[in-house]
Design a protein around this motif. Structure first.
Motif, PDB file in Angstrom:
ATOM      1  N   SER A 149      21.171  44.644  32.633  1.00 48.39           N
ATOM      2  CA  SER A 149      21.955  45.831  32.290  1.00 48.39           C
ATOM      3  C   SER A 149      22.600  46.476  33.519  1.00 48.39           C
ATOM      4  CB  SER A 149      21.093  46.860  31.552  1.00 48.39           C
ATOM      5  OG  SER A 149      20.142  47.463  32.407  1.00 48.39           O
ATOM      6  N   ASN A 150      22.436  45.870  34.686  1.00 47.39           N
ATOM      7  CA  ASN A 150      23.152  46.318  35.883  1.00 47.39           C
ATOM      8  C   ASN A 150      24.530  45.682  35.995  1.00 47.39           C
ATOM      9  OD1 ASN A 150      20.919  47.810  36.772  1.00 47.39           O
ATOM     10  ND2 ASN A 150      20.087  46.098  37.958  1.00 47.39           N
ATOM     11  N   ILE A 151      24.779  44.635  35.205  1.00 42.45           N
ATOM     12  CA  ILE A 151      25.995  43.822  35.383  1.00 42.45           C
ATOM     13  C   ILE A 151      27.161  44.415  34.600  1.00 42.45           C
ATOM     14  CG2 ILE A 151      27.007  41.531  35.153  1.00 42.45           C
ATOM     15  CD1 ILE A 151      24.152  40.392  35.234  1.00 42.45           C
ATOM     16  N   HIS A 152      28.235  44.761  35.308  1.00 41.58           N
ATOM     17  CA  HIS A 152      29.431  45.315  34.664  1.00 41.58           C
ATOM     18  C   HIS A 152      30.432  44.227  34.289  1.00 41.58           C
ATOM     19  CE1 HIS A 152      32.459  48.278  33.608  1.00 41.58           C
ATOM     20  NE2 HIS A 152      33.329  47.631  34.380  1.00 41.58           N
ATOM     21  N   ASP A 153      30.615  43.261  35.164  1.00 46.31           N
ATOM     22  CA  ASP A 153      31.583  42.194  34.908  1.00 46.31           C
ATOM     23  C   ASP A 153      31.121  41.324  33.742  1.00 46.31           C
ATOM     24  OD1 ASP A 153      32.375  39.113  35.609  1.00 46.31           O
ATOM     25  OD2 ASP A 153      33.969  40.517  36.182  1.00 46.31           O
ATOM     26  N   LEU A 154      31.933  41.188  32.712  1.00 42.87           N
ATOM     27  CA  LEU A 154      31.522  40.494  31.492  1.00 42.87           C
ATOM     28  C   LEU A 154      31.338  38.998  31.702  1.00 42.87           C
ATOM     29  CD1 LEU A 154      33.576  42.286  28.677  1.00 42.87           C
ATOM     30  CD2 LEU A 154      31.276  42.780  29.525  1.00 42.87           C
TER      31      LEU A 154
END
Length: 249
Positions: A149-154
């Protein structure tokens, strides 16, 4: 252990169509909605009853608030309940602290879903998974570096989910099922089909798509505010999720 008066839903029917809608989420046993983003017990109960048998060995590698663990105890399924977040482990252990007629083995452990080396190949009868939707909800407030859930880039998020899918495929028995609930998002005012992006990664590792169930979302946080924003900015609110059921042939 606590004695609970209401261990099962008063009225429950197995879903038989590809659209599921639960306006009021279940409040039996120790279920509650305090853990943000946890899935409804009605969803979990439907999946367990449809795709597993009593005493089967199930896996939920992102156990969150413990919904799957509670249902496995009530429905007499063995479970390996994992999460990368110690808070989820604590919540799940607390949720399991009640008496019922069954006492299946439920192991609750700290673990990253991308590495299921604690399991041998083809040892699991059914997998249930409700991953984070990229960084829409930041479950560990960036305190756990490996938290998905830290990852923004899809695309990066899908790369990591492909690792999860590979491990699922490895540990699942042949002709058994894996269910994943995931939604979509918007970026720069445009719709991003995150669920289908993740689905493609599961197909890539060898799974076949058994079902695509549309789950209607109710009582979303800040819905009133966003209703007004949707009219002002001319966009539609995303009020559904995809519940994919995959088969390993």
């Amino acid at each position: 252990m606590a004695k609970i008066k209401k261990l099962h839903p008063e009225e429950f029917e197995l879903e038989c169509a590809t659209v599921w809608s639960f306006r009021r989420r279940g409040n039996w046993a120790t279920h509650n909605s305090k853990y943000r983003g946890n899935w409804a017990p009605e969803v979990v109960r439907n999946l367990i009853l449809r795709y597993s048998q009593e005493k089967d060995c199930l896996l939920d590698p992102m156990i969150g608030g413990g919904t799957t663990a509670v249902e496995c105890k009530l429905l007499n399924r063995r479970l390996l309940a994992l999460d990368i977040n110690p808070n989820a482990i604590e919540l799940t252990n607390n949720a399991l602290n009640f008496e019922c007629e069954y006492n299946p083995r439920i192991r609750v452990e700290l673990n990253d879903a991308r590495n299921l080396s604690i399991l041998k190949d083809e040892t699991i009868d059914f997998i249930l998974n409700h991953p984070p939707y990229a960084d829409i909800i930041k479950y560990s407030d960036k305190k756990i570096e490996e938290d998905l859930s830290n990852i923004h880039d899809l695309e990066k998020f899908c790369d990591e989910m492909e690792k999860v899918a590979n491990e699922f495929y490895r540990v699942l028995k042949k002709d058994k099922y894996c269910a994943i609930l995931i939604g979509d998002t918007r970026r720069n005012k445009m719709y991003q089909p995150m669920a289908f992006m993740v689905m493609q990664r599961f197909l890539k590792v060898g799974f076949e798509l058994k079902e695509d169930i549309i789950k209607h979302q109710h009582n979303c946080k800040a819905t009133g505010f966003w209703v007004n924003k949707s009219k002002e900015a001319n966009f539609l609110l995303i009020m559904h999720e995809h519940l994919f059921v995959f088969k390993k042939s």
